[in-house]
Design a protein around this motif. Structure first.
Motif, PDB file in Angstrom:
ATOM      1  N   GLU B  71      42.274  38.510  40.806  1.00 17.58           N
ATOM      2  CA  GLU B  71      43.309  39.117  41.635  1.00 17.58           C
ATOM      3  C   GLU B  71      43.827  40.438  41.074  1.00 17.58           C
ATOM      4  O   GLU B  71      44.714  41.045  41.660  1.00 17.58           O
ATOM      5  CB  GLU B  71      44.477  38.145  41.819  1.00 17.58           C
ATOM      6  N   SER B  72      43.330  40.842  39.926  1.00 18.32           N
ATOM      7  CA  SER B  72      43.742  42.169  39.443  1.00 18.32           C
ATOM      8  C   SER B  72      42.535  42.920  38.914  1.00 18.32           C
ATOM      9  O   SER B  72      42.272  42.960  37.725  1.00 18.32           O
ATOM     10  CB  SER B  72      44.827  42.055  38.378  1.00 18.32           C
ATOM     11  N   TRP B  74      41.082  46.249  38.122  1.00 18.33           N
ATOM     12  CA  TRP B  74      41.538  47.617  37.881  1.00 18.33           C
ATOM     13  C   TRP B  74      40.318  48.477  37.630  1.00 18.33           C
ATOM     14  O   TRP B  74      39.579  48.255  36.681  1.00 18.33           O
ATOM     15  CB  TRP B  74      42.501  47.658  36.681  1.00 18.33           C
ATOM     16  N   TYR B  98      44.763  48.706  47.545  1.00 16.56           N
ATOM     17  CA  TYR B  98      45.795  48.169  46.647  1.00 16.56           C
ATOM     18  C   TYR B  98      46.320  46.821  47.147  1.00 16.56           C
ATOM     19  O   TYR B  98      46.777  46.004  46.359  1.00 16.56           O
ATOM     20  CB  TYR B  98      46.954  49.159  46.498  1.00 16.56           C
ATOM     21  N   ARG B  99      46.225  46.603  48.469  1.00 19.79           N
ATOM     22  CA  ARG B  99      46.727  45.324  48.982  1.00 19.79           C
ATOM     23  C   ARG B  99      45.858  44.162  48.539  1.00 19.79           C
ATOM     24  O   ARG B  99      46.238  43.003  48.671  1.00 19.79           O
ATOM     25  CB  ARG B  99      46.844  45.390  50.509  1.00 19.79           C
ATOM     26  N   TYR B 100      44.633  44.429  48.035  1.00 27.24           N
ATOM     27  CA  TYR B 100      43.784  43.363  47.503  1.00 27.24           C
ATOM     28  C   TYR B 100      43.951  43.210  45.996  1.00 27.24           C
ATOM     29  O   TYR B 100      43.151  42.530  45.356  1.00 27.24           O
ATOM     30  CB  TYR B 100      42.320  43.651  47.808  1.00 27.24           C
ATOM     31  N   GLY B 101      44.921  43.868  45.423  1.00 24.29           N
ATOM     32  CA  GLY B 101      45.076  43.791  43.971  1.00 24.29           C
ATOM     33  C   GLY B 101      44.109  44.679  43.226  1.00 24.29           C
ATOM     34  O   GLY B 101      43.828  44.469  42.053  1.00 24.29           O
ATOM     35  N   GLN B 103      43.289  48.439  41.899  1.00 23.76           N
ATOM     36  CA  GLN B 103      43.867  49.761  41.717  1.00 23.76           C
ATOM     37  C   GLN B 103      43.033  50.581  40.742  1.00 23.76           C
ATOM     38  O   GLN B 103      42.209  50.059  40.011  1.00 23.76           O
ATOM     39  CB  GLN B 103      45.309  49.663  41.248  1.00 23.76           C
ATOM     40  N   LYS B 192      35.264  39.257  43.664  1.00 21.46           N
ATOM     41  CA  LYS B 192      36.383  38.336  43.423  1.00 21.46           C
ATOM     42  C   LYS B 192      35.904  36.897  43.438  1.00 21.46           C
ATOM     43  O   LYS B 192      36.307  36.102  42.592  1.00 21.46           O
ATOM     44  CB  LYS B 192      37.449  38.528  44.505  1.00 21.46           C
TER      45      LYS B 192
END
Lengths: 181, 231
Positions: B71-72, B74, B98-101, B103, B192
């Protein structure tokens, strides 16, 4: 427009033939020793103040390298290209070419690229022997036409098996007209 | 098991490639006037090869970790080829990843996903390896576009690698030339799922087959003037 300029130049310098591409674009072939005086004349007298590019063509069949110096006249909105032919064999053996970095400093970058990609040496040009795009290149300069890029790529980069290549015309014909009509 | 930097210094660097000025051994005078010797390859870089990171002691904990990792994502903001263009609409309101985590981060130290965006020249590969090795574990690689899969339209180029997984462990490939941002989003969703299932083992794979990857990398990067492990 450029024919006039060519006739005018021809009175002062021994020039080769003119090849007109557009009213505002023409190429002049000229002997190597005339390059600097003609460039200076065009820059200082005729308003061609901008060196657009300096590039090379490998005419391997004619055993020649062609250098093209493309100049732009901003006031008159016209371009002129100067072509200089070098003996390919002599260049490969290391014959130097005169640098024009003192006329246009940007030429040094082009000359560095030509040194790396074609192996044309400009000994006076600053930083000409430094790596430009390639790092640690061991083969002959890659833009020479006798360098086989596909063979080099296959030997060096471990191609993934299963790749197919098709002739686009034949492929689309077979796709669109499967019954051969 | 692997070469240390010291071996590298003796064999490969000196024989095959000239060491960069800033990597050479030299005497430095400190502000207090004391002179000391600096050996950048040994002093500034890690000498140990990467190690396999074991899973957490409990399956439930590892599952929690994997959920958090998934979920993050980067992304390292390093565009290697033309595909980097597709990431701009992705990170701006039009597609808004960004709404999917997901960035983008400016430095490898803060990111865990490397998107190889399109063709990769040998010169860039060197920088990619350095960046990849500086990313903290666990880390993932997404190959974007045909160029990373089989060379794409650069299959016969003298300076572009044809197959990314020879040099870095790749978790997901996204096909296309170029893939649209929607395809990228689908690819990230797939990544994911992979991470969530505990199969995002790229960093461990890299550590396990470190010698193989290094050998492949050195076969194409002829002026290898950096340490073996760029930590």
């Amino acid at each position: 427009m450029l024919r006039e300029l060519y006739e005018q130049l021809k009175g002062r310098f021994p020039l080769g033939e003119l090849s007109e591409k557009r009213p505002d674009l023409a190429f002049i072939t000229l002997p190597r020793e005339q390059l600097r005086p003609v460039l200076l004349h065009l820059r200082d007298q005729e308003g061609f103040t901008h060196l657009v590019l300096l590039t090379a063509v490998d005419w391997i069949e004619d055993d020649r390298f062609q250098l093209t110096y493309l100049l732009h006249d901003r006031q008159g909105a016209r371009d002129i290209g100067l072509r200089v032919m070098l003996s390919r064999q002599a260049v490969i053996e290391g014959a130097p070419m005169e640098s024009i970095h003192d006329l246009w400093p940007t030429a040094a970058t082009y000359q560095r690229e030509l040194r790396e990609m074609f192996g044309i040496d400009f000994p006076d040009s600053p930083g000409v022997n430094e790596d430009f795009i390639l790092e640690g290149w061991r083969e002959i300069p890659p833009y020479r036409r006798d360098f086989d890029t596909l063979k080099y790529s296959n030997e060096t980069f471990a191609p993934r098996p299963g790749r197919e290549s098709q002739d686009p015309a034949q492929h689309m014909k077979a796709q669109l007209y499967p019954d051969g009509a | 098991m692997t070469q240390t930097n010291e071996d590298l210094l003796d064999d490969d660097l000196i024989e095959h490639a000239p060491v960069k000025e800033e990597l050479r051994r030299r005497l430095v005078k400190g502000p207090d006037g004391v002179e000391f010797e600096v050996e950048p390859l040994r002093d500034y870089y890690c000498e140990a090869p990467p190690t396999v990171m074991p899973a957490a002691y409990s399956k439930i904990i590892e599952g929690l970790f994997n959920w958090a990792r998934a979920e993050s994502l980067w992304i390292l903001g390093f565009g290697t080829g033309c595909g980097a263009i597709e990431m701009r609409p992705l990170m701006t309101p039009r597609f808004d990843a960004y709404r999917y985590g997901i960035q983008w981060r400016p430095t490898p130290r803060q990111s865990n996903l490397f998107v190889i965006s399109g063709y990769l020249s040998v010169k860039t590969l060197k920088r990619v390896i350095r960046s990849y090795e500086q990313m903290p574990n666990p880390k993932y690689v997404v190959g974007l576009g045909s160029c990373t899969i089989n060379g794409g339209m650069y299959f016969d180029s003298y300076n572009t690698i044809t197959r990314l997984d020879e040099y870095l462990p790749v978790d997901v490939y996204i096909t296309g030339c170029m893939p649209r941002p929607e395809a990228l989003l689908a690819g990230f969703e797939e990544l994911k799922r992979i991470v969530r299932a505990g199969k995002g083992e790229g960093a461990n794979q890299y550590a396990e087959r470190f010698d193989w990857y290094k050998a492949n990398q050195k076969r194409v990067i002829h002026d290898w003037d950096m340490p073996d492990y760029n930590w």
